[in-house]
Scaffold this active site. Structure first.
Site, mmCIF file in Angstrom:
data_model
loop_
_atom_site.group_PDB
_atom_site.id
_atom_site.type_symbol
_atom_site.label_atom_id
_atom_site.label_comp_id
_atom_site.label_asym_id
_atom_site.label_seq_id
_atom_site.Cartn_x
_atom_site.Cartn_y
_atom_site.Cartn_z
ATOM 1 N N PHE A 147 -32.120 55.905 136.942
ATOM 2 C CA PHE A 147 -33.236 55.730 137.872
ATOM 3 C C PHE A 147 -33.808 54.340 137.661
ATOM 4 O O PHE A 147 -34.314 54.027 136.585
ATOM 5 C CB PHE A 147 -34.352 56.771 137.665
ATOM 6 C CG PHE A 147 -35.475 56.569 138.651
ATOM 7 C CD1 PHE A 147 -35.435 57.158 139.901
ATOM 8 C CD2 PHE A 147 -36.548 55.724 138.349
ATOM 9 C CE1 PHE A 147 -36.452 56.923 140.836
ATOM 10 C CE2 PHE A 147 -37.558 55.490 139.275
ATOM 11 C CZ PHE A 147 -37.514 56.094 140.511
ATOM 12 N N ASP A 232 -33.504 48.150 131.223
ATOM 13 C CA ASP A 232 -34.643 48.576 132.038
ATOM 14 C C ASP A 232 -35.567 49.382 131.126
ATOM 15 O O ASP A 232 -35.349 50.570 130.886
ATOM 16 C CB ASP A 232 -34.173 49.413 133.238
ATOM 17 C CG ASP A 232 -35.351 49.863 134.108
ATOM 18 O OD1 ASP A 232 -36.508 49.750 133.663
ATOM 19 O OD2 ASP A 232 -35.104 50.331 135.245
ATOM 20 N N LYS A 261 -44.690 49.378 134.716
ATOM 21 C CA LYS A 261 -45.538 50.531 134.370
ATOM 22 C C LYS A 261 -46.693 50.144 133.426
ATOM 23 O O LYS A 261 -47.678 49.588 133.873
ATOM 24 C CB LYS A 261 -44.684 51.677 133.860
ATOM 25 C CG LYS A 261 -43.812 52.261 135.003
ATOM 26 C CD LYS A 261 -43.282 53.647 134.744
ATOM 27 C CE LYS A 261 -42.768 54.272 136.039
ATOM 28 N NZ LYS A 261 -41.332 54.304 136.179
HETATM 29 C C1 LIG Z 1 -40.540 53.883 137.350
HETATM 30 C C2 LIG Z 1 -39.289 53.167 137.039
HETATM 31 C C3 LIG Z 1 -38.836 52.120 137.853
HETATM 32 C C4 LIG Z 1 -39.509 51.747 139.151
HETATM 33 O O1 LIG Z 1 -40.840 51.347 138.974
HETATM 34 P P1 LIG Z 1 -41.830 51.344 140.257
HETATM 35 O O2 LIG Z 1 -43.054 50.628 139.736
HETATM 36 O O3 LIG Z 1 -42.095 52.767 140.599
HETATM 37 O O4 LIG Z 1 -41.133 50.597 141.336
HETATM 38 C C5 LIG Z 1 -37.700 51.449 137.467
HETATM 39 N N1 LIG Z 1 -37.040 51.781 136.351
HETATM 40 C C6 LIG Z 1 -37.432 52.788 135.546
HETATM 41 C C7 LIG Z 1 -36.665 53.099 134.314
HETATM 42 C C8 LIG Z 1 -38.566 53.531 135.875
HETATM 43 O O5 LIG Z 1 -38.939 54.544 135.113
#
Ligand SMILES: *Cc1c(COP(=O)(O)O)cnc(C)c1O
Length: 406
Positions: A147, A232, A261
């Protein structure tokens, strides 16, 4: 569709949302109006322990006084310049974040998905300009179950049908491998591979932790094969797992960190790509940007967040509380729970289908004053604010015990 709502004000607000808000979410039936630390209050005055923390965007809890103070002070001075000019908050933020990550440079954006998109652009540009990949041939290796956000390019390399179906055609250039299988990853790399993009722990997939040693192997393979390793850490990073980054659990330093985040302190969206100059330096003026990226309000908040993380206090706390959580969750094995995965203060709990779905357990916990979120049917994820107390966790787990017994 939703569980019966308890009272009229809540029901009325949810009815208005149903009529006037796109149905791209299916929220639990609670309308929150205040938050402080690990607790939130709904419109009826009922309090809940927040064990989701906005998917780890609230690592420091709701309304952290130091973050609020930084934001208020900046609100009164300067909020937005665009990057057409310099602002006096961006340099200290970039320097502090680069120091925290042990890298040279930062490229600030807003949302996590934008950081991922930026990481892909950087990897491709590096592939053409440094590695010498033929024009438009660059590929990025990604993992099954990933994700990385919701843009069209990113959902194009998701393998979750809910994320993809109805949204094609998708951008080419992504190669899938099983998560946690280093040999498969090595086999997927060829002369056109610019980067490997991975979550060190897969959050949305249900807090899926790869086998010990996997990240070290990925680091070794990517280094030997001349491929960038992009981590990520948008959900896994910034203290969540008891270390600054989840890669730290294996003493791995990727080429590129993607952050988001919690970087925005639970106040505003702030994301960043962090890397050394030989990688981020490939981007030239005019090739990438964002009107709000690097705005002084976000930079002031981000600087405060980085200063809080630099003390190590939150990482230590997450590690200790995570140990406590892991011990307590072990007692659930065979008691309505089929599997538990814990990394720091982050857990995926697979619910025995005989006791209900993840959604049903989340609804029953809501009724007992505990907020969690289900994912992929049978799993509930918990990611409490790192300011939560051990006694509060114990109380929440007692509610889970009751809910699973009933
Ligand atoms: C939440 C998340 C994203 C996307 O972040 P948004 O601010 O919602 O666009 C990307 N990668 C990971 C691992 C995430 O948990």
């Amino acid at each position: 569709m939703s569980a019966p709502v308890r009272d009229s004000q809540t029901a009325a607000l949810i009815a208005v949302e149903d009529a006037h808000l796109a149905h791209n979410y299916h929220p639990l039936p609670v309308v929150i109006t205040r938050g402080e630390g690990a607790w939130v209050t709904d419109v009826e005055g009922k309090r809940y322990l927040d064990l989701l923390s906005a998917y780890s965007a609230l690592n420091f809890g709701h309304s952290h006084p130091a973050i609020l103070a930084a934001a208020r002070d900046q609100l009164d001075r300067l909020t937005l310049t665009s990057r057409a000019y310099h602002n006096d908050r961006l340099a200290p933020f970039a320097q502090a974040l680069a120091d925290l990550a042990g890298k040279d440079m930062v490229l600030p954006m807003n949302t996590g998905a934008e950081a991922v998109e930026t990481g892909i652009k950087v990897a491709r540009a590096w592939g053409y300009r440094v590695k010498g990949i033929a024009p438009d041939a660059a590929t990025v290796v990604v993992a099954h179950g990933n994700f990385h956000g919701r843009t069209t390019t990113i959902v194009g390399f998701s393998d979750d049908p809910d994320a993809r179906e109805g949204f094609g055609p998708f951008a080419p250039g992504f190669v899938h491998v099983p998560f946690g299988d280093a040999a498969a990853l090595a086999a997927a790399i060829d002369e056109n591979t610019a980067a490997v993009l991975l979550e060190p722990i897969q959050g949305e997939a249900g807090v899926v932790i790869p086998p010990e040693g996997y990240l070290r192997e990925v680091r070794q393979i990517t280094r030997e094969r001349g491929v960038l390793m992009i981590a990520d850490e948008i959900q896994s990073g910034l203290g969540r797992v008891g270390t600054t980054f989840a890669c730290d659990r294996e003493q791995v330093v990727p080429d590129v960190y993607l952050l988001g985040k919690a970087l925005g302190g639970g106040i505003l969206p702030l994301s960043a790509v962090v890397a050394d100059a030989d990688v981020l330096g490939v981007i030239r003026p005019g090739e990438h940007g964002s009107t709000f990226g690097g705005n002084p309000l976000a930079a002031a908040v981000g600087l405060q967040v980085v200063e809080m993380l630099a003390s190590g206090e939150f990482q230590t706390r997450a590690a200790a509380l995570g140990q406590h959580l892991e011990t307590k969750l072990a007692e659930f094995a065979g008691r309505g729970v089929t599997a538990v995965r814990v990394a720091g203060l982050w857990a995926g709990i697979d619910i025995d289908p005989a006791r209900g779905t993840g959604r049903e357990v989340a609804e029953r916990l809501l009724a007992r004053g505990v907020l969690v979120k289900d994912t992929h049917g049978q799993t509930i994820r918990i990611a409490p604010p790192l300011v939560v107390r051990a006694t509060e966790l114990d109380w929440a787990l007692e509610q889970l015990r009751v809910v699973l017994a009933g």
